[in-house]
Design an enzyme around this catalytic site. Sequence first.
Site, PDB file in Angstrom:
ATOM      1  N   ASP A 159       0.867  -1.176   0.000  1.00  0.00           N
ATOM      2  CA  ASP A 159       0.000   0.000   0.000  1.00  0.00           C
ATOM      3  C   ASP A 159       0.911   1.237   0.000  1.00  0.00           C
ATOM      4  OD1 ASP A 159       0.934   0.205   2.594  1.00  0.00           O
ATOM      5  OD2 ASP A 159      -1.036   0.099   3.560  1.00  0.00           O
TER       6      ASP A 159
ATOM      7  N   CYS B  42       3.419  -3.133   3.967  1.00  0.00           N
ATOM      8  CA  CYS B  42       2.516  -2.056   4.379  1.00  0.00           C
ATOM      9  C   CYS B  42       3.186  -1.339   5.548  1.00  0.00           C
ATOM     10  CB  CYS B  42       1.115  -2.583   4.719  1.00  0.00           C
ATOM     11  SG  CYS B  42       0.988  -3.691   6.125  1.00  0.00           S
TER      12      CYS B  42
ATOM     13  N   THR C 183       2.930  -1.822   8.848  1.00  0.00           N
ATOM     14  CA  THR C 183       3.402  -2.777   9.857  1.00  0.00           C
ATOM     15  C   THR C 183       3.678  -4.168   9.305  1.00  0.00           C
ATOM     16  OG1 THR C 183       1.135  -3.435  10.325  1.00  0.00           O
ATOM     17  CG2 THR C 183       2.048  -1.628  11.655  1.00  0.00           C
TER      18      THR C 183
ATOM     19  N   HIS D 174      10.578 -24.090   8.744  1.00  0.00           N
ATOM     20  CA  HIS D 174       9.600 -24.819   9.555  1.00  0.00           C
ATOM     21  C   HIS D 174       8.155 -24.657   9.067  1.00  0.00           C
ATOM     22  CE1 HIS D 174      12.239 -25.203  13.428  1.00  0.00           C
ATOM     23  NE2 HIS D 174      12.932 -25.433  12.313  1.00  0.00           N
TER      24      HIS D 174
ATOM     25  N   HIS E 195       8.017 -31.105   9.896  1.00  0.00           N
ATOM     26  CA  HIS E 195       7.418 -29.790   9.645  1.00  0.00           C
ATOM     27  C   HIS E 195       6.300 -29.887   8.603  1.00  0.00           C
ATOM     28  CE1 HIS E 195      10.447 -28.118  12.183  1.00  0.00           C
ATOM     29  NE2 HIS E 195      11.410 -28.610  11.418  1.00  0.00           N
TER      30      HIS E 195
HETATM   31  C1  RB5 Z   1      -1.903   2.430   6.651  1.00  0.00           C
HETATM   32  O1  RB5 Z   1      -2.028   3.609   7.386  1.00  0.00           O
HETATM   33  C2  RB5 Z   1      -1.647   1.254   7.568  1.00  0.00           C
HETATM   34  O2  RB5 Z   1      -2.775   1.011   8.367  1.00  0.00           O
HETATM   35  C3  RB5 Z   1      -1.275   0.010   6.785  1.00  0.00           C
HETATM   36  O3  RB5 Z   1      -0.188   0.276   5.973  1.00  0.00           O
HETATM   37  C4  RB5 Z   1      -0.869  -1.207   7.595  1.00  0.00           C
HETATM   38  O4  RB5 Z   1       0.095  -0.879   8.535  1.00  0.00           O
HETATM   39  C5  RB5 Z   1      -1.952  -2.014   8.138  1.00  0.00           C
HETATM   40  O5  RB5 Z   1      -1.726  -3.049   8.742  1.00  0.00           O
END
Ligand code: RB5
Length: 147
Positions: A8, A66, A68, A99, A134
Site C-alpha cells: 500500500d 505495508c 506494519t 519450519h 514440519h
Molecule cells: C496504513 O495507514 C496502515 O494502516 C497500513 O499500511 C498497515 O500498517 C496495516 O496493517
Amino acid sequence: MRIVVGSDHAGLKLKTELVSYLKTLDGVELSDLGTHTADSCDYPDYARPVALAVANGEADWGLLVCGTGVGMSMAANKVAGVRAAVISDTFSAAATRQHNDANVLCIGERVVGGGLALAIVKAWIATEFEGGRHQRRVNKISALEHA
Ligand code: RB5
C-alpha cells in the site's frame, strides 16, 4: 524464481527498494502489482492479487509491504494455500521458511529499516523448507482452512 510483490502507500518506499534489489538477481521473474503512487489506498486490495498469484501457482512466493506488515498478512492469510508471515528479523525469516514453508513475506516499512529488510529478503530467499516433521505440521495448518 517467480516473485510477486505488492504494497500500500505506507509500504511503497520499501517495496521500491526491495524490487530494485530483486531485479538484480539472476533467474528472477518479478511481477509488481502496485501500488505505484503515494496516494492513500487499502492494503487488502494489494494483498488479494499477490495472495491469489501464490495460491494459484503463478508465483513461487510473494512479498507484501505495508506500514506494519500485519494488515497485509491478515488479508493474505485469508486465501487458501497462503502461509504469510510478518517478519522483522533474519532468524525468523529463515525459520519460517524452514519450519512453516511460508510463501508470502510481509514486512512493515514503519517497523523495519531498509538495511534490515534487505537482509530479511536475502535470508528468506536463501532458505529452503525442511519438510519431515514440519510437513506434518504445515498439513495441519492447511486443514484449518476447512475447520
Ligand atoms: C496504513 O495507514 C496502515 O494502516 C497500513 O499500511 C498497515 O500498517 C496495516 O496493517
